[in-house]
Enzyme design. Structure first.
Site, PDB file in Angstrom:
ATOM      1  N   SER A  11       0.879  -1.279   0.085  1.00 35.66           N
ATOM      2  CA  SER A  11       0.072   0.128  -0.154  1.00 35.66           C
ATOM      3  C   SER A  11       0.907   1.193   0.063  1.00 35.66           C
ATOM      4  O   SER A  11       1.664   1.223   0.868  1.00 35.66           O
ATOM      5  CB  SER A  11      -0.811   0.015   1.398  1.00 35.66           C
ATOM      6  OG  SER A  11      -1.402   1.529   1.336  1.00 35.66           O
ATOM      7  N   HIS A  36      -0.656  -1.526  -4.482  1.00 36.91           N
ATOM      8  CA  HIS A  36      -1.864  -1.308  -3.943  1.00 36.91           C
ATOM      9  C   HIS A  36      -2.082   0.257  -3.824  1.00 36.91           C
ATOM     10  O   HIS A  36      -1.375   0.786  -3.082  1.00 36.91           O
ATOM     11  CB  HIS A  36      -2.349  -2.033  -2.537  1.00 36.91           C
ATOM     12  CG  HIS A  36      -3.760  -1.798  -1.933  1.00 36.91           C
ATOM     13  ND1 HIS A  36      -4.703  -2.338  -2.157  1.00 36.91           N
ATOM     14  CD2 HIS A  36      -4.266  -1.038  -0.992  1.00 36.91           C
ATOM     15  CE1 HIS A  36      -5.596  -2.389  -1.591  1.00 36.91           C
ATOM     16  NE2 HIS A  36      -5.245  -1.203  -0.940  1.00 36.91           N
ATOM     17  N   ASP A  38      -4.449   3.302  -2.572  1.00 39.67           N
ATOM     18  CA  ASP A  38      -5.712   3.684  -1.824  1.00 39.67           C
ATOM     19  C   ASP A  38      -6.556   5.086  -2.348  1.00 39.67           C
ATOM     20  O   ASP A  38      -5.777   6.083  -2.046  1.00 39.67           O
ATOM     21  CB  ASP A  38      -5.396   3.761  -0.354  1.00 39.67           C
ATOM     22  CG  ASP A  38      -5.115   2.133   0.322  1.00 39.67           C
ATOM     23  OD1 ASP A  38      -5.922   1.468   0.175  1.00 39.67           O
ATOM     24  OD2 ASP A  38      -4.150   2.030   0.803  1.00 39.67           O
ATOM     25  N   HIS A  69      -7.739   0.517  -4.967  1.00 33.33           N
ATOM     26  CA  HIS A  69      -8.905   0.325  -3.983  1.00 33.33           C
ATOM     27  C   HIS A  69      -9.727   1.740  -3.743  1.00 33.33           C
ATOM     28  O   HIS A  69      -9.095   2.687  -3.361  1.00 33.33           O
ATOM     29  CB  HIS A  69      -8.220   0.141  -2.487  1.00 33.33           C
ATOM     30  CG  HIS A  69      -9.042   0.119  -1.479  1.00 33.33           C
ATOM     31  ND1 HIS A  69      -8.685  -0.193  -0.133  1.00 33.33           N
ATOM     32  CD2 HIS A  69     -10.542  -0.061  -1.299  1.00 33.33           C
ATOM     33  CE1 HIS A  69      -9.783  -0.399   0.787  1.00 33.33           C
ATOM     34  NE2 HIS A  69     -10.691  -0.096  -0.055  1.00 33.33           N
ATOM     35  N   GLY A 145      -9.058   4.438   5.909  1.00 30.02           N
ATOM     36  CA  GLY A 145      -8.904   5.918   6.027  1.00 30.02           C
ATOM     37  C   GLY A 145      -7.529   6.258   6.110  1.00 30.02           C
ATOM     38  O   GLY A 145      -7.018   7.247   5.802  1.00 30.02           O
ATOM     39  N   ASP A 176      -6.815  -6.348   4.129  1.00 32.22           N
ATOM     40  CA  ASP A 176      -6.168  -5.094   4.109  1.00 32.22           C
ATOM     41  C   ASP A 176      -6.338  -4.086   5.329  1.00 32.22           C
ATOM     42  O   ASP A 176      -7.454  -3.579   5.604  1.00 32.22           O
ATOM     43  CB  ASP A 176      -6.921  -4.240   3.008  1.00 32.22           C
ATOM     44  CG  ASP A 176      -6.429  -2.616   2.396  1.00 32.22           C
ATOM     45  OD1 ASP A 176      -5.359  -2.377   3.055  1.00 32.22           O
ATOM     46  OD2 ASP A 176      -6.985  -2.025   1.892  1.00 32.22           O
ATOM     47  N   GLY A 177      -5.279  -4.036   6.089  1.00 30.18           N
ATOM     48  CA  GLY A 177      -5.090  -2.967   7.197  1.00 30.18           C
ATOM     49  C   GLY A 177      -4.740  -3.705   8.607  1.00 30.18           C
ATOM     50  O   GLY A 177      -5.098  -4.767   8.936  1.00 30.18           O
ATOM     51  N   GLY A 178      -3.480  -3.216   8.870  1.00 33.75           N
ATOM     52  CA  GLY A 178      -2.691  -3.555   9.944  1.00 33.75           C
ATOM     53  C   GLY A 178      -2.201  -5.053  10.101  1.00 33.75           C
ATOM     54  O   GLY A 178      -1.837  -5.557  10.841  1.00 33.75           O
TER      55      GLY A 178
END
Ligand code: DX5
Ligand code: ZN
Length: 222
Positions: A11, A36, A38, A69, A145, A176-178
């Site tokens: 990302s 990726h 965002d 995304h 976000g 996706d995320g963390g």
């Protein structure tokens, strides 16, 4: 045949914003499978990031998959611009509008692979009648976000339930995320095959990118 090899998607939300092209190239050289991007509109999510012009500008610096995304609403008016900018995959949120199915058809008509994303608070039944129309399901494992958040509890179980729903369909499950070396193995065991990561891969600067990607891949396969 379904390709279930584990893919690492970097990302660029965690990249140096003054050097996107170099960052994408450096991450691919370091072993990233997908880049990726965002896209945020300051409305569907509170942050505001990249448009199609940025995607077009970085595309020549990416040899492989550009995984876009879309965290924007409405999304339909922007599909063609992101396709022209070189998106390989375009993933849209079920929460972003009332006609996700039509949006997925439009993405395919524009020549991209279609993905559907769901927020942490959205139930998996939202995917039930979309699953035959997508190449990718993106499971948001944080509230979208911002980069650098911790994965929310319960998301491994959610991934497992979605893999039960996809069955033998050729659908990639992206988380996706963390995502980090601490949780990658559990996510993959539950059925994830694309690991999106920002903070975990950019930490330590360019000299650390290859080691960071290798560590995440090794953790995922452990
Ligand atoms: C969250 C984004 C993610 C995020 C991943 O809104 O969709 O792609 O940037 O970054 P990390 O891995 O830092 O959570
Ligand atoms: Zn994302």
């Amino acid at each position: 045949m379904t390709d279930r090899t584990i893919k690492i998607a970097v990302s660029i939300l965690a990249a140096d914003f003054a050097r996107f092209g170099e960052e994408c190239a450096a991450m691919e050289a370091a072993g990233a499978d997908w880049i990726h991007v965002d896209v945020m509109d300051g409305h569907f999510v509170s942050n505001l990031t990249f448009g199609s012009a940025l995607c077009a500008a970085v595309r020549p610096h990416i040899r492989g998959v550009m995984d876009v995304h879309m965290m924007i609403a409405p999304v339909d008016p922007h599909i063609d611009a992101f396709a022209r900018a070189g998106a390989t995959n375009m993933t849209v949120h079920v929460e972003a509008g009332s006609h996700a199915h039509r949006t997925l058809q439009a993405i395919k008509a524009a020549g991209c692979r279609a993905g559907v994303a769901i927020n942490p608070g959205t139930g998996i039944e939202a995917l039930r009648w979309l699953i035959d129309s997508v190449d990718v399901v993106c499971v948001l494992t944080v509230n979208p976000g911002f980069s650098g958040q911790k994965m929310l509890p319960g998301m491994v179980d959610k991934v497992r339930a979605i893999r039960g729903m996809t069955g033998d369909r050729p659908v990639a499950i992206e988380v996706d995320g963390g995502v980090s070396v601490e949780n990658a193995a559990a996510l993959v065991a539950a059925g994830a095959d694309v690991l999106v990561a920002g903070a975990a891969l950019f930490k330590g600067g360019a000299a650390a990118y290859a080691a960071n990607i290798r560590a995440l891949r090794e953790a995922a396969l452990a």
